[in-house]
Design an enzyme around this catalytic site. Structure first.
Site, short mmCIF file in Angstrom:
data_model
loop_
_atom_site.label_atom_id
_atom_site.label_comp_id
_atom_site.label_asym_id
_atom_site.label_seq_id
_atom_site.Cartn_x
_atom_site.Cartn_y
_atom_site.Cartn_z
CE1 TYR A 174 1.09 0.65 4.41
CE2 TYR A 174 0.65 -1.70 4.24
CZ TYR A 174 1.21 -0.63 4.91
OH TYR A 174 1.90 -0.84 6.08
CB SER B 182 7.77 2.91 -0.17
OG SER B 182 8.09 1.82 0.68
CD GLU C 130 7.19 -3.14 5.10
OE1 GLU C 130 7.31 -2.21 5.92
OE2 GLU C 130 6.69 -3.00 3.99
#
Length: 122
Positions: A8, A10, A75
């Protein structure tokens, strides 16, 4: 083996981390995920399940297990972001896919549209 991941921020097509999806990625389609709010962290967004919610625009990809390892590293999973299998709505279908999100609500600007590309003017 491979996985579905919904991106959703980069990691979306045309943005700076898209290459992290790996060379064997397959775009399934664009859809939405419900039950999250999107907040701007400057160069990238964060989703959270607490606070305000909106439909969040995602791109659904089929990626390799190696790409999932790279995404977990990018992440900061499981310490910075966590991930959960969530239903991604594409047209009349629902496909379970991994979604990365924060457990806490950032004290930053809420992205009302739920569309990071639109928010950054991409």
């Amino acid at each position: 083996m491979s996985e579905y991941v919904a991106v959703y921020g980069s990691l979306r097509k045309g943005l700076h981390n898209h290459k992290m999806l790996g060379s064997e990625r397959e775009l399934v389609g664009e859809g939405i995920v419900r039950g999250f709010g999107m907040y701007s962290l400057g160069l990238y967004p964060a989703l959270t399940r607490v606070g305000r919610h909106t439909d969040v625009v995602v791109e659904l990809y089929h990626v390799s297990d190696d790409a999932m390892i790279d995404l977990d590293h990018l992440e900061g999973y499981p310490n910075y972001y966590t991930r959960k299998l969530c239903p991604i709505i594409i047209g009349d279908e629902s496909v379970p896919a991994w979604v990365y999100y924060m457990k806490e609500q950032p004290d930053t600007e809420f992205v009302v549209s739920g569309d990071w590309v639109q928010y950054v003017g991409g």
